[in-house]
Design a protein around this motif. Structure first.
Motif, PDB file in Angstrom:
ATOM      1  N   PHE A  51     -10.830  -0.770  -7.011  1.00  0.00           N
ATOM      2  CA  PHE A  51     -10.970  -1.118  -8.571  1.00  0.00           C
ATOM      3  C   PHE A  51      -9.886  -0.286  -9.424  1.00  0.00           C
ATOM      4  O   PHE A  51      -9.352  -0.776 -10.215  1.00  0.00           O
ATOM      5  N   VAL A  52      -9.732   0.777  -9.235  1.00  0.00           N
ATOM      6  CA  VAL A  52      -8.704   1.844  -9.697  1.00  0.00           C
ATOM      7  C   VAL A  52      -7.213   1.255  -9.366  1.00  0.00           C
ATOM      8  O   VAL A  52      -6.358   0.984 -10.284  1.00  0.00           O
ATOM      9  N   ALA A  53      -7.028   0.851  -8.260  1.00  0.00           N
ATOM     10  CA  ALA A  53      -5.903   0.357  -7.857  1.00  0.00           C
ATOM     11  C   ALA A  53      -5.445  -1.055  -8.531  1.00  0.00           C
ATOM     12  O   ALA A  53      -4.456  -1.238  -9.076  1.00  0.00           O
ATOM     13  N   ALA A  54      -6.485  -1.949  -8.732  1.00  0.00           N
ATOM     14  CA  ALA A  54      -6.329  -3.290  -9.411  1.00  0.00           C
ATOM     15  C   ALA A  54      -6.180  -2.941 -10.712  1.00  0.00           C
ATOM     16  O   ALA A  54      -5.365  -3.609 -11.648  1.00  0.00           O
ATOM     17  N   LEU A  55      -6.765  -2.204 -11.521  1.00  0.00           N
ATOM     18  CA  LEU A  55      -6.890  -1.649 -12.805  1.00  0.00           C
ATOM     19  C   LEU A  55      -5.468  -1.079 -13.250  1.00  0.00           C
ATOM     20  O   LEU A  55      -4.728  -1.396 -14.147  1.00  0.00           O
ATOM     21  N   SER A  56      -4.886  -0.133 -12.338  1.00  0.00           N
ATOM     22  CA  SER A  56      -3.571   0.571 -12.842  1.00  0.00           C
ATOM     23  C   SER A  56      -2.497  -0.596 -12.483  1.00  0.00           C
ATOM     24  O   SER A  56      -1.346  -0.616 -13.001  1.00  0.00           O
ATOM     25  N   PHE A  57      -2.742  -1.504 -11.487  1.00  0.00           N
ATOM     26  CA  PHE A  57      -1.556  -2.576 -11.184  1.00  0.00           C
ATOM     27  C   PHE A  57      -1.548  -3.562 -12.252  1.00  0.00           C
ATOM     28  O   PHE A  57      -0.255  -3.775 -12.785  1.00  0.00           O
ATOM     29  N   LEU A  58      -2.722  -4.155 -12.638  1.00  0.00           N
ATOM     30  CA  LEU A  58      -2.841  -4.875 -13.846  1.00  0.00           C
ATOM     31  C   LEU A  58      -2.200  -4.559 -15.035  1.00  0.00           C
ATOM     32  O   LEU A  58      -1.668  -4.980 -16.006  1.00  0.00           O
ATOM     33  N   SER A  59      -2.608  -3.197 -15.412  1.00  0.00           N
ATOM     34  CA  SER A  59      -2.144  -2.492 -16.501  1.00  0.00           C
ATOM     35  C   SER A  59      -0.668  -2.518 -16.457  1.00  0.00           C
ATOM     36  O   SER A  59      -0.043  -2.398 -17.390  1.00  0.00           O
ATOM     37  N   ALA A  60      -0.139  -1.890 -15.347  1.00  0.00           N
ATOM     38  CA  ALA A  60       1.372  -1.909 -15.190  1.00  0.00           C
ATOM     39  C   ALA A  60       2.113  -3.104 -15.434  1.00  0.00           C
ATOM     40  O   ALA A  60       3.223  -3.230 -16.189  1.00  0.00           O
TER      41      ALA A  60
ATOM     42  N   ALA B 176       3.676  -5.617  -4.366  1.00  0.00           N
ATOM     43  CA  ALA B 176       3.621  -4.391  -5.226  1.00  0.00           C
ATOM     44  C   ALA B 176       2.260  -4.042  -5.173  1.00  0.00           C
ATOM     45  O   ALA B 176       1.850  -2.859  -5.219  1.00  0.00           O
ATOM     46  N   TYR B 177       1.177  -4.783  -5.448  1.00  0.00           N
ATOM     47  CA  TYR B 177      -0.258  -4.504  -5.280  1.00  0.00           C
ATOM     48  C   TYR B 177      -0.423  -3.911  -3.832  1.00  0.00           C
ATOM     49  O   TYR B 177      -1.289  -2.860  -4.012  1.00  0.00           O
ATOM     50  N   ALA B 178       0.035  -4.238  -2.824  1.00  0.00           N
ATOM     51  CA  ALA B 178      -0.257  -3.576  -1.492  1.00  0.00           C
ATOM     52  C   ALA B 178      -0.079  -2.072  -1.639  1.00  0.00           C
ATOM     53  O   ALA B 178      -0.419  -1.234  -1.042  1.00  0.00           O
ATOM     54  N   VAL B 179       1.270  -1.584  -2.325  1.00  0.00           N
ATOM     55  CA  VAL B 179       1.490  -0.475  -2.347  1.00  0.00           C
ATOM     56  C   VAL B 179       0.472   0.397  -3.294  1.00  0.00           C
ATOM     57  O   VAL B 179       0.164   1.513  -3.078  1.00  0.00           O
ATOM     58  N   PHE B 180       0.187  -0.168  -4.445  1.00  0.00           N
ATOM     59  CA  PHE B 180      -0.828   0.468  -5.259  1.00  0.00           C
ATOM     60  C   PHE B 180      -2.119   0.675  -4.623  1.00  0.00           C
ATOM     61  O   PHE B 180      -2.987   1.552  -4.691  1.00  0.00           O
ATOM     62  N   ALA B 181      -2.456  -0.434  -3.844  1.00  0.00           N
ATOM     63  CA  ALA B 181      -3.894  -0.384  -3.060  1.00  0.00           C
ATOM     64  C   ALA B 181      -3.690   0.880  -1.946  1.00  0.00           C
ATOM     65  O   ALA B 181      -4.531   1.488  -1.484  1.00  0.00           O
ATOM     66  N   ALA B 182      -2.527   0.897  -1.398  1.00  0.00           N
ATOM     67  CA  ALA B 182      -2.421   1.940  -0.352  1.00  0.00           C
ATOM     68  C   ALA B 182      -2.250   3.398  -0.942  1.00  0.00           C
ATOM     69  O   ALA B 182      -2.796   4.305  -0.378  1.00  0.00           O
ATOM     70  N   TYR B 183      -1.812   3.537  -2.371  1.00  0.00           N
ATOM     71  CA  TYR B 183      -1.765   4.762  -2.741  1.00  0.00           C
ATOM     72  C   TYR B 183      -3.359   5.248  -3.329  1.00  0.00           C
ATOM     73  O   TYR B 183      -3.652   6.124  -3.072  1.00  0.00           O
TER      74      TYR B 183
ATOM     75  N   ALA C  46       9.692  -1.233 -10.744  1.00  0.00           N
ATOM     76  CA  ALA C  46      10.219  -1.351  -9.316  1.00  0.00           C
ATOM     77  C   ALA C  46      10.198   0.348  -9.039  1.00  0.00           C
ATOM     78  O   ALA C  46       9.950   0.663  -7.797  1.00  0.00           O
ATOM     79  N   GLY C  47      10.644   1.069  -9.755  1.00  0.00           N
ATOM     80  CA  GLY C  47      10.661   2.575  -9.536  1.00  0.00           C
ATOM     81  C   GLY C  47       9.348   3.287  -9.293  1.00  0.00           C
ATOM     82  O   GLY C  47       9.145   4.158  -8.492  1.00  0.00           O
ATOM     83  N   LEU C  48       8.462   2.634 -10.118  1.00  0.00           N
ATOM     84  CA  LEU C  48       6.960   3.235 -10.009  1.00  0.00           C
ATOM     85  C   LEU C  48       6.411   2.857  -8.632  1.00  0.00           C
ATOM     86  O   LEU C  48       5.651   3.512  -8.200  1.00  0.00           O
ATOM     87  N   VAL C  49       6.629   1.646  -8.281  1.00  0.00           N
ATOM     88  CA  VAL C  49       6.247   1.170  -7.008  1.00  0.00           C
ATOM     89  C   VAL C  49       6.832   1.923  -5.865  1.00  0.00           C
ATOM     90  O   VAL C  49       6.265   2.316  -4.825  1.00  0.00           O
ATOM     91  N   LEU C  50       8.390   2.230  -5.841  1.00  0.00           N
ATOM     92  CA  LEU C  50       8.885   3.163  -4.785  1.00  0.00           C
ATOM     93  C   LEU C  50       8.227   4.454  -4.751  1.00  0.00           C
ATOM     94  O   LEU C  50       7.993   5.073  -3.731  1.00  0.00           O
ATOM     95  N   PHE C  51       7.913   4.920  -6.030  1.00  0.00           N
ATOM     96  CA  PHE C  51       7.225   6.330  -6.182  1.00  0.00           C
ATOM     97  C   PHE C  51       5.998   6.225  -5.350  1.00  0.00           C
ATOM     98  O   PHE C  51       5.611   7.383  -4.531  1.00  0.00           O
ATOM     99  N   LEU C  52       5.095   5.339  -5.915  1.00  0.00           N
ATOM    100  CA  LEU C  52       3.673   5.408  -5.162  1.00  0.00           C
ATOM    101  C   LEU C  52       3.813   5.081  -3.552  1.00  0.00           C
ATOM    102  O   LEU C  52       3.172   5.672  -2.938  1.00  0.00           O
ATOM    103  N   TRP C  53       5.036   4.319  -3.145  1.00  0.00           N
ATOM    104  CA  TRP C  53       5.091   4.031  -1.660  1.00  0.00           C
ATOM    105  C   TRP C  53       5.318   5.456  -0.979  1.00  0.00           C
ATOM    106  O   TRP C  53       4.883   5.882  -0.276  1.00  0.00           O
ATOM    107  N   TYR C  54       6.329   6.147  -1.577  1.00  0.00           N
ATOM    108  CA  TYR C  54       6.721   7.447  -1.206  1.00  0.00           C
ATOM    109  C   TYR C  54       5.301   8.426  -0.809  1.00  0.00           C
ATOM    110  O   TYR C  54       5.079   9.222   0.104  1.00  0.00           O
ATOM    111  N   ARG C  55       4.499   8.410  -2.093  1.00  0.00           N
ATOM    112  CA  ARG C  55       3.470   9.237  -2.134  1.00  0.00           C
ATOM    113  C   ARG C  55       2.441   9.059  -1.061  1.00  0.00           C
ATOM    114  O   ARG C  55       1.869   9.942  -0.628  1.00  0.00           O
TER     115      ARG C  55
END
Length: 386
Positions: A340-349, A327-334, A369-378
């Motif tokens: 830092f923004v990826a880590a903050l967003s992931f921990l907040s979620a 899940a974090y790898a998806v946030f980091a890819a987006y 899980a829906g949020l992770v899939l949306f970020l993966w698609y984007r």
């Protein structure tokens, strides 16, 4: 000096350019959706504080040690992140043409860090003051002022240490051994043989794939090793698998978050190469995942040895570690250029989903899980179409 505000100007223009490049629909989603979630979260926090107001007012250790320690740690974390951001702009490659000395670049970064710390300290002061007001704590404005001072102390101390280490950012031609083929560190070859071989070195910013030993790298290795040993010792002493399993999960996730870098996904060089998004994403996650699993094995083994009948605990921790790493790898890819923004967003979620599961049950995980899939698609669309 005339260049003192240059870093602050660069950060402001980057923020303005990023906002202008976003579509109106995205801005509406961010402002309206984020504002609604923020209001809902504040309302929940106010209700929870009012329900526990009598207990919180009488908790002496909370006000004497807990809150000050939390504010100092928060200030230190923010100071490290902000100082690193300012230093990256002060030592940007496109500023090499300017006749700026090391001291002038440090001063530019310090001015920007001080300017950015003021609104952060104001937010902390307002939040603590409002919290004290909700629980009817006497002298709420004084507590808010003290919170801002503690936050500023932690921020300033860590930011100064980061700024003093700015010499490490100076790159010279002699420091980059030209002509060394391969593009990755030879000692990592046994663990990182997947192609393309140069991608990990590019993601980690390693010149010719060579890792430079530094006090930060050694300190992090000692800290994680000590945490794993302490957690394993506690489990073995009490014959309880929970401390070691939880330490392995938290530490493994932290190792992955600190070592994962996905900014090459935004490079036109990688997008024009015959390399698909999934393969590039897996390639960038391979080595951080190996480091994460390597850390997890010691506490998990201690948990299994401490309580063999509870073998499901380390097994479940390993499963959740892989899921959270993915899940974090998806946030980091987006958020590929802003870890830092990826880590903050992931921990907040994660924190928000964990809090809502107390009220609505595990069905909240479907939304995460829906949020992770949306970020993966984007992230996939941006990689393909730029």
């Amino acid at each position: 000096m005339r260049h003192d505000r240059l870093v602050l100007t660069l950060i402001w223009r980057e923020l303005s350019a990023g906002l202008r490049s976003m579509r109106r629909r995205d801005l509406v989603w961010i402002v309206a959706g984020g504002g609604a979630l923020l209001v809902y979260a504040i309302a929940d926090i106010v209700v929870a504080l009012q329900a526990e107001s009598a207990t919180l007012r009488q908790a002496r250790m909370l006000w004497a040690a807990g809150l000050p320690a939390a504010l100092l740690c928060l200030g230190g974390f923010a100071g490290s992140a902000i100082a690193r951001l300012c230093l990256s702009r002060a030592f940007a490659p496109f500023l090499r043409a300017l006749p700026l000395s090391l001291m002038e670049r440090r001063r530019m970064a310090a001015v920007a860090a001080c300017a950015l710390s003021i609104p952060l300290a104001f937010v902390v002061a307002v939040a603590v003051s409002l919290g004290c007001f909700v629980i009817a704590k006497p002298l709420a404005p004084v507590w808010g002022l003290g919170a801002a001072m503690l936050f500023g102390t932690g921020f300033g101390a860590v930011a100064v240490l980061r700024l003093r280490s700015a010499r490490d950012l100076v790159r010279t031609d002699s420091a980059d051994p030209a002509g060394e083929p391969g593009g990755r560190r030879p000692s990592l070859g046994a663990f990182d043989r997947s192609t393309p071989a140069w991608l990990s070195s590019w993601a980690w910013g390693l010149p010719a794939g060579r890792v430079r030993l530094s006090w930060r790298l050694v300190g992090a290795a000692i800290l994680f090793s000590l945490a794993a040993v302490v957690a394993g010792s506690i489990s073995l002493a009490h014959h309880d698998a929970v401390p070691a399993a939880m330490a392995g999960l938290a530490g493994g996730l932290l190792v992955f978050m600190l070592s994962a870098r996905f900014h090459p996904l935004g490079s036109p060089v990688l997008r024009t190469a015959p390399l698909g998004f999934v393969r590039a994403w897996l390639r960038l996650a391979r080595l951080p995942l190996q480091l994460s699993v390597a850390f997890f094995l010691l506490p998990a083994g201690a948990a299994l040895a401490a309580e063999p009948s509870a073998w499901a605990m380390p097994l479940a921790s390993g499963f959740w570690l892989l899921a959270l790493n993915g899940a974090y790898a998806v946030f980091a890819a987006y958020f590929m250029t802003a870890p830092f923004v990826a880590a903050l967003s992931f921990l907040s979620a994660i924190a928000y989903a964990s809090y809502e599961t107390l009220e609505y049950g595990r069905t909240v995980l479907i939304g995460f899980a829906g949020l992770v899939l949306f970020l993966w698609y984007r992230a996939q669309r941006r990689y393909r179409h730029g």
